[in-house]
Design a protein around this motif. Structure first.
Motif, PDB file in Angstrom:
ATOM      1  N   VAL A 114       0.841  -1.199   0.000  1.00  0.00           N
ATOM      2  CA  VAL A 114       0.000   0.000   0.000  1.00  0.00           C
ATOM      3  C   VAL A 114       0.876   1.250   0.000  1.00  0.00           C
ATOM      4  O   VAL A 114       0.618   2.214  -0.741  1.00  0.00           O
ATOM      5  CB  VAL A 114      -0.952   0.005   1.219  1.00  0.00           C
ATOM      6  CG1 VAL A 114      -1.669   1.352   1.336  1.00  0.00           C
ATOM      7  CG2 VAL A 114      -1.967  -1.121   1.106  1.00  0.00           C
ATOM      8  N   ASP A 115       1.916   1.240   0.809  1.00  0.00           N
ATOM      9  CA  ASP A 115       2.832   2.384   0.854  1.00  0.00           C
ATOM     10  C   ASP A 115       3.447   2.637  -0.531  1.00  0.00           C
ATOM     11  O   ASP A 115       3.597   3.783  -0.954  1.00  0.00           O
ATOM     12  CB  ASP A 115       3.939   2.138   1.880  1.00  0.00           C
ATOM     13  CG  ASP A 115       3.421   2.121   3.310  1.00  0.00           C
ATOM     14  OD1 ASP A 115       2.329   2.673   3.553  1.00  0.00           O
ATOM     15  OD2 ASP A 115       4.101   1.540   4.189  1.00  0.00           O
ATOM     16  N   ALA A 124       4.298   1.585  -8.116  1.00  0.00           N
ATOM     17  CA  ALA A 124       2.891   1.469  -7.735  1.00  0.00           C
ATOM     18  C   ALA A 124       2.181   0.425  -8.590  1.00  0.00           C
ATOM     19  O   ALA A 124       1.371  -0.360  -8.090  1.00  0.00           O
ATOM     20  CB  ALA A 124       2.203   2.823  -7.869  1.00  0.00           C
ATOM     21  N   THR A 125       2.480   0.400  -9.883  1.00  0.00           N
ATOM     22  CA  THR A 125       1.852  -0.578 -10.786  1.00  0.00           C
ATOM     23  C   THR A 125       2.222  -1.998 -10.379  1.00  0.00           C
ATOM     24  O   THR A 125       1.373  -2.894 -10.324  1.00  0.00           O
ATOM     25  CB  THR A 125       2.303  -0.321 -12.241  1.00  0.00           C
ATOM     26  OG1 THR A 125       1.923   1.007 -12.613  1.00  0.00           O
ATOM     27  CG2 THR A 125       1.658  -1.316 -13.193  1.00  0.00           C
ATOM     28  N   LYS A 126       3.495  -2.201 -10.086  1.00  0.00           N
ATOM     29  CA  LYS A 126       3.963  -3.521  -9.653  1.00  0.00           C
ATOM     30  C   LYS A 126       3.341  -3.895  -8.306  1.00  0.00           C
ATOM     31  O   LYS A 126       2.925  -5.042  -8.091  1.00  0.00           O
ATOM     32  CB  LYS A 126       5.488  -3.504  -9.547  1.00  0.00           C
ATOM     33  CG  LYS A 126       6.118  -4.836  -9.153  1.00  0.00           C
ATOM     34  CD  LYS A 126       7.636  -4.733  -9.230  1.00  0.00           C
ATOM     35  CE  LYS A 126       8.317  -6.053  -8.874  1.00  0.00           C
ATOM     36  NZ  LYS A 126       8.203  -6.372  -7.442  1.00  0.00           N
ATOM     37  N   ALA A 127       3.238  -2.930  -7.404  1.00  0.00           N
ATOM     38  CA  ALA A 127       2.677  -3.199  -6.073  1.00  0.00           C
ATOM     39  C   ALA A 127       1.192  -3.553  -6.164  1.00  0.00           C
ATOM     40  O   ALA A 127       0.713  -4.417  -5.423  1.00  0.00           O
ATOM     41  CB  ALA A 127       2.883  -1.994  -5.165  1.00  0.00           C
ATOM     42  N   ALA A 169      -9.906   2.801  -3.667  1.00  0.00           N
ATOM     43  CA  ALA A 169      -9.119   4.029  -3.757  1.00  0.00           C
ATOM     44  C   ALA A 169      -7.698   3.742  -4.235  1.00  0.00           C
ATOM     45  O   ALA A 169      -7.055   4.598  -4.856  1.00  0.00           O
ATOM     46  CB  ALA A 169      -9.077   4.732  -2.398  1.00  0.00           C
ATOM     47  N   LEU A 170      -7.216   2.519  -3.982  1.00  0.00           N
ATOM     48  CA  LEU A 170      -5.870   2.130  -4.398  1.00  0.00           C
ATOM     49  C   LEU A 170      -5.830   1.610  -5.833  1.00  0.00           C
ATOM     50  O   LEU A 170      -4.757   1.352  -6.374  1.00  0.00           O
ATOM     51  CB  LEU A 170      -5.316   1.055  -3.453  1.00  0.00           C
ATOM     52  CG  LEU A 170      -5.080   1.471  -2.000  1.00  0.00           C
ATOM     53  CD1 LEU A 170      -4.756   0.249  -1.147  1.00  0.00           C
ATOM     54  CD2 LEU A 170      -3.948   2.495  -1.904  1.00  0.00           C
ATOM     55  N   GLY A 171      -7.014   1.429  -6.419  1.00  0.00           N
ATOM     56  CA  GLY A 171      -7.066   0.910  -7.778  1.00  0.00           C
ATOM     57  C   GLY A 171      -6.811  -0.579  -7.858  1.00  0.00           C
ATOM     58  O   GLY A 171      -6.348  -1.092  -8.874  1.00  0.00           O
ATOM     59  N   VAL A 172      -7.126  -1.301  -6.780  1.00  0.00           N
ATOM     60  CA  VAL A 172      -6.930  -2.753  -6.741  1.00  0.00           C
ATOM     61  C   VAL A 172      -8.297  -3.425  -6.817  1.00  0.00           C
ATOM     62  O   VAL A 172      -9.121  -3.287  -5.910  1.00  0.00           O
ATOM     63  CB  VAL A 172      -6.204  -3.187  -5.451  1.00  0.00           C
ATOM     64  CG1 VAL A 172      -6.098  -4.704  -5.381  1.00  0.00           C
ATOM     65  CG2 VAL A 172      -4.829  -2.546  -5.379  1.00  0.00           C
ATOM     66  N   GLU A 173      -8.526  -4.157  -7.910  1.00  0.00           N
ATOM     67  CA  GLU A 173      -9.821  -4.802  -8.127  1.00  0.00           C
ATOM     68  C   GLU A 173      -9.625  -6.306  -8.263  1.00  0.00           C
ATOM     69  O   GLU A 173      -8.810  -6.768  -9.061  1.00  0.00           O
ATOM     70  CB  GLU A 173     -10.489  -4.245  -9.386  1.00  0.00           C
ATOM     71  CG  GLU A 173     -11.871  -4.822  -9.631  1.00  0.00           C
ATOM     72  CD  GLU A 173     -12.557  -4.213 -10.847  1.00  0.00           C
ATOM     73  OE1 GLU A 173     -13.635  -4.689 -11.210  1.00  0.00           O
ATOM     74  OE2 GLU A 173     -11.976  -3.267 -11.433  1.00  0.00           O
ATOM     75  N   LEU A 174     -10.376  -7.054  -7.474  1.00  0.00           N
ATOM     76  CA  LEU A 174     -10.324  -8.513  -7.551  1.00  0.00           C
ATOM     77  C   LEU A 174     -11.444  -8.998  -8.458  1.00  0.00           C
ATOM     78  O   LEU A 174     -12.447  -8.308  -8.657  1.00  0.00           O
ATOM     79  CB  LEU A 174     -10.479  -9.117  -6.155  1.00  0.00           C
ATOM     80  CG  LEU A 174      -9.479  -8.652  -5.095  1.00  0.00           C
ATOM     81  CD1 LEU A 174      -9.742  -9.362  -3.773  1.00  0.00           C
ATOM     82  CD2 LEU A 174      -8.048  -8.905  -5.538  1.00  0.00           C
TER      83      LEU A 174
END
Length: 208
Positions: A114-115, A124-127, A169-174
């Motif tokens: 997240v950081d 950020a893309t890799k994270a 908000a982080l742009g992480v979608e499952l």
């Protein structure tokens, strides 16, 4: 440090209203129904009190009389021992150690990602990819019981809930089965009175 702490007769939490580290402490306070003065601060412009109390200049920082604590996991465990009802860690040593290990892994494996996402750029893309893959792998475990590896809410859940709340908000979608499993688990956390009470206005905006 003692002089600064002594000026505060009520337990005080210096909290970043957008940080998941602060959020998990606020959730524990709410679950315990602890009376605490929560002071929202800008982590980039901390008040002198925090700088005097915490040599690392970080939040969350908790002040309880002449005691100052400044690591979110240490704060959460202190609150669980200071206010033992309801207990948020197992009683037996083996299960207790396992819960602590799970908290360490959540922070080490997921909070760190997240950081990196918040830092932006190629990292950020890799994270995002790594966090998506990590949550997908953990989805069957999250769905196995009402709470993480437990029938009762624990400090592990208080650590995971703030992270799951921030996924949009982080742009992480499952997707697929993993999304259903994680959403079912998350739904049980997000409807808890303690979680609702722990949200700042900035955190509510993350889901609007």
């Amino acid at each position: 440090m003692t002089a600064v702490a002594a000026r505060r007769s009520v337990m005080t939490l210096f909290s970043d209203p957008q940080s998941l580290y602060s959020h998990r402490v606020r959730m524990v306070l709410a679950e315990k129904n602890v009376t605490c003065d929560i002071v929202d601060v800008d982590p980039l412009n901390l008040p002198e009190d925090v700088m005097d109390l915490n040599p690392y200049g970080t939040v969350p920082t908790l002040v309880d009389r002449d005691l100052a604590l400044y690591d979110s996991r240490i704060i959460c465990e202190y609150l669980d021992e200071r206010f033992p009802h309801p207990p948020l860690l197992p009683v037996d040593p083996v299960s207790r150690a396992s819960a602590r290990l799970y908290m360490f892994r959540v922070e080490n494996d997921w909070y760190g990602l997240v950081d990196q996402i918040l830092g932006g750029g190629k990292a950020a893309t890799k994270a995002r990819k790594e966090l998506r893959e990590g949550l997908t792998a953990a989805a069957p475990v999250l769905a196995h019981k009402p709470f993480f590896m437990s029938d009762e809410f624990t400090l592990v859940d208080a650590s995971i809930a703030p992270l799951l709340w921030r996924l949009p908000a982080l742009g992480v979608e499952l997707t697929g089965t993993a999304a259903k499993q994680v959403n079912t688990y998350a739904g049980g956390l997000f409807t808890r009175n303690g979680f609702i009470a722990s949200l700042t206005e900035e955190e509510r905006e993350m889901r609007r």
